[in-house]
Scaffold this motif. Structure first.
Motif, PDB file in Angstrom:
ATOM      1  N   ARG A 198       7.797  -7.070  -1.967  1.00  0.00           N
ATOM      2  CA  ARG A 198       7.381  -7.390   0.041  1.00  0.00           C
ATOM      3  C   ARG A 198       8.148  -6.086   0.607  1.00  0.00           C
ATOM      4  O   ARG A 198       7.747  -6.341   2.108  1.00  0.00           O
ATOM      5  CB  ARG A 198       8.047  -9.043   0.243  1.00  0.00           C
ATOM      6  CG  ARG A 198       6.888  -9.933  -0.458  1.00  0.00           C
ATOM      7  CD  ARG A 198       6.845 -11.427   0.219  1.00  0.00           C
ATOM      8  NE  ARG A 198       6.188 -12.079  -0.862  1.00  0.00           N
ATOM      9  CZ  ARG A 198       7.049 -13.541  -1.830  1.00  0.00           C
ATOM     10  NH1 ARG A 198       8.453 -13.424  -2.082  1.00  0.00           N
ATOM     11  NH2 ARG A 198       6.027 -14.085  -2.079  1.00  0.00           N
ATOM     12  N   ARG A 199       9.210  -6.027   0.656  1.00  0.00           N
ATOM     13  CA  ARG A 199       9.667  -5.601   1.488  1.00  0.00           C
ATOM     14  C   ARG A 199       9.358  -4.230   1.233  1.00  0.00           C
ATOM     15  O   ARG A 199       9.198  -3.029   2.340  1.00  0.00           O
ATOM     16  CB  ARG A 199      11.756  -5.593   0.791  1.00  0.00           C
ATOM     17  CG  ARG A 199      12.373  -4.637   1.862  1.00  0.00           C
ATOM     18  CD  ARG A 199      13.782  -4.939   1.786  1.00  0.00           C
ATOM     19  NE  ARG A 199      14.353  -5.719   0.938  1.00  0.00           N
ATOM     20  CZ  ARG A 199      14.733  -6.037  -0.630  1.00  0.00           C
ATOM     21  NH1 ARG A 199      15.234  -4.987  -1.098  1.00  0.00           N
ATOM     22  NH2 ARG A 199      15.147  -6.756  -0.497  1.00  0.00           N
ATOM     23  N   THR A 204       6.658  -4.307   3.314  1.00  0.00           N
ATOM     24  CA  THR A 204       6.580  -4.166   4.933  1.00  0.00           C
ATOM     25  C   THR A 204       7.151  -2.512   5.823  1.00  0.00           C
ATOM     26  O   THR A 204       6.872  -2.631   6.703  1.00  0.00           O
ATOM     27  CB  THR A 204       7.734  -5.340   5.022  1.00  0.00           C
ATOM     28  OG1 THR A 204       7.177  -6.618   4.664  1.00  0.00           O
ATOM     29  CG2 THR A 204       8.792  -5.481   6.101  1.00  0.00           C
ATOM     30  N   ILE A 205       7.889  -1.693   5.114  1.00  0.00           N
ATOM     31  CA  ILE A 205       8.027  -0.654   5.184  1.00  0.00           C
ATOM     32  C   ILE A 205       6.867   0.108   5.585  1.00  0.00           C
ATOM     33  O   ILE A 205       6.962   0.518   6.519  1.00  0.00           O
ATOM     34  CB  ILE A 205       9.009  -0.571   4.432  1.00  0.00           C
ATOM     35  CG1 ILE A 205      10.805  -0.698   4.311  1.00  0.00           C
ATOM     36  CG2 ILE A 205       9.824   0.875   4.617  1.00  0.00           C
ATOM     37  CD1 ILE A 205      11.515  -0.811   3.114  1.00  0.00           C
ATOM     38  N   TRP A 206       5.770   0.418   4.504  1.00  0.00           N
ATOM     39  CA  TRP A 206       5.367   0.685   4.037  1.00  0.00           C
ATOM     40  C   TRP A 206       3.743   0.629   5.745  1.00  0.00           C
ATOM     41  O   TRP A 206       3.578   1.438   6.010  1.00  0.00           O
ATOM     42  CB  TRP A 206       3.898   0.636   3.349  1.00  0.00           C
ATOM     43  CG  TRP A 206       2.746   0.996   2.831  1.00  0.00           C
ATOM     44  CD1 TRP A 206       1.779   0.529   3.280  1.00  0.00           C
ATOM     45  CD2 TRP A 206       2.557   2.579   3.040  1.00  0.00           C
ATOM     46  NE1 TRP A 206       0.643   1.022   3.058  1.00  0.00           N
ATOM     47  CE2 TRP A 206       1.223   2.820   2.994  1.00  0.00           C
ATOM     48  CE3 TRP A 206       3.432   3.832   2.886  1.00  0.00           C
ATOM     49  CZ2 TRP A 206       0.275   3.665   3.038  1.00  0.00           C
ATOM     50  CZ3 TRP A 206       2.096   4.436   2.587  1.00  0.00           C
ATOM     51  CH2 TRP A 206       0.657   4.441   2.216  1.00  0.00           C
ATOM     52  N   LYS A 207       4.005  -0.358   6.397  1.00  0.00           N
ATOM     53  CA  LYS A 207       2.739  -1.092   7.221  1.00  0.00           C
ATOM     54  C   LYS A 207       4.146  -0.857   8.463  1.00  0.00           C
ATOM     55  O   LYS A 207       3.081  -0.888   9.518  1.00  0.00           O
ATOM     56  CB  LYS A 207       2.735  -2.951   7.083  1.00  0.00           C
ATOM     57  CG  LYS A 207       1.671  -3.630   6.201  1.00  0.00           C
ATOM     58  CD  LYS A 207       1.631  -5.101   6.146  1.00  0.00           C
ATOM     59  CE  LYS A 207       0.601  -4.937   4.403  1.00  0.00           C
ATOM     60  NZ  LYS A 207       0.632  -6.733   5.445  1.00  0.00           N
ATOM     61  N   LYS A 208       4.820  -1.268   8.364  1.00  0.00           N
ATOM     62  CA  LYS A 208       6.269  -0.488   9.375  1.00  0.00           C
ATOM     63  C   LYS A 208       5.889   0.847  10.225  1.00  0.00           C
ATOM     64  O   LYS A 208       5.611   1.349  10.976  1.00  0.00           O
ATOM     65  CB  LYS A 208       6.941  -1.330   9.912  1.00  0.00           C
ATOM     66  CG  LYS A 208       8.020  -1.816  11.084  1.00  0.00           C
ATOM     67  CD  LYS A 208       9.082  -2.243  10.638  1.00  0.00           C
ATOM     68  CE  LYS A 208       9.571  -2.738  12.035  1.00  0.00           C
ATOM     69  NZ  LYS A 208      10.539  -3.289  12.137  1.00  0.00           N
ATOM     70  N   TYR A 209       5.968   1.745   9.032  1.00  0.00           N
ATOM     71  CA  TYR A 209       5.979   2.876   9.445  1.00  0.00           C
ATOM     72  C   TYR A 209       5.243   4.104   8.334  1.00  0.00           C
ATOM     73  O   TYR A 209       5.356   4.805   9.010  1.00  0.00           O
ATOM     74  CB  TYR A 209       7.697   3.787   8.486  1.00  0.00           C
ATOM     75  CG  TYR A 209       8.706   2.553   9.078  1.00  0.00           C
ATOM     76  CD1 TYR A 209       9.396   2.559  10.390  1.00  0.00           C
ATOM     77  CD2 TYR A 209       9.666   2.004   8.361  1.00  0.00           C
ATOM     78  CE1 TYR A 209      10.013   1.559  10.622  1.00  0.00           C
ATOM     79  CE2 TYR A 209      10.563   0.842   9.167  1.00  0.00           C
ATOM     80  CZ  TYR A 209      10.818   0.914  10.174  1.00  0.00           C
ATOM     81  OH  TYR A 209      11.531   0.623  10.583  1.00  0.00           O
ATOM     82  N   GLY A 249       7.270   8.124   7.663  1.00  0.00           N
ATOM     83  CA  GLY A 249       7.840   6.828   7.556  1.00  0.00           C
ATOM     84  C   GLY A 249       8.971   6.702   6.241  1.00  0.00           C
ATOM     85  O   GLY A 249      10.194   6.493   6.624  1.00  0.00           O
TER      86      GLY A 249
END
Length: 151
Positions: free
Chosen positions: A78-79, A82-87, A91
């Motif tokens: 999940r983390r 989240t990082i993938w979607k955000k950055y 990123g």
């Protein structure tokens, strides 16, 4: 000569696992700033190439022999999402040497369906930037700090 080659190969292998090993061990091994940067980039990119081109084979044939199947939505996965979607791709590549290992960042980009050429390109840019940054800082401050520890 064999000692130097052995040092370089050891640093490359350790950098494949943990990026910061390149700048720190390059400095500790007495390599020049440019040599340390090149060794660090080589180590990270070896990981990137292996896990970009052999990732599917490893995931399907090798990993099942050593690791039991885990649930799909763990805290860690999940983390990553989240990082993938955000950055996004850039990123993740930028955060790879800092947060992920070269292996972790490459696997994350591969598992999200990023084209192989794009993975290699963004990871190379990230490796160049962070290798120059960390190696320069370690070579500059290491030369300042190390003599005080040697007394």
């Amino acid at each position: 000569m064999q000692e130097e080659i052995l040092k370089v190969v050891t640093i490359i292998l350790l950098t494949m696992l943990k990026f910061i090993a390149g700048p720190t061990l390059g400095f500790a091994g007495g390599f020049s700033l440019l040599s340390t940067i090149l060794i660090t980039i080589t180590g990270m990119m070896c990981s990137v190439f292996i896990f970009t081109f052999l990732g599917k084979l490893l995931r399907e044939k090798v990993f099942p022999r050593f690791f039991r199947k885990k649930r799909k939505f763990s805290k860690r996965s999940r983390r990553f999402v989240t990082i993938w979607k955000k950055y996004g791709i850039i990123g993740v590549a930028a955060l790879t040497p800092i947060i992920f290992t070269p292996i972790g960042g490459t696997i994350l980009l591969s598992s999200m369906g990023t084209p192989k050429e794009k993975i290699i390109f963004v990871m190379l840019l990230s490796a160049i930037f962070w290798a120059c940054f960390f190696s320069s800082i370690i070579h500059f401050f290491g030369a300042q700090i190390l003599p005080s520890f040697m007394q």
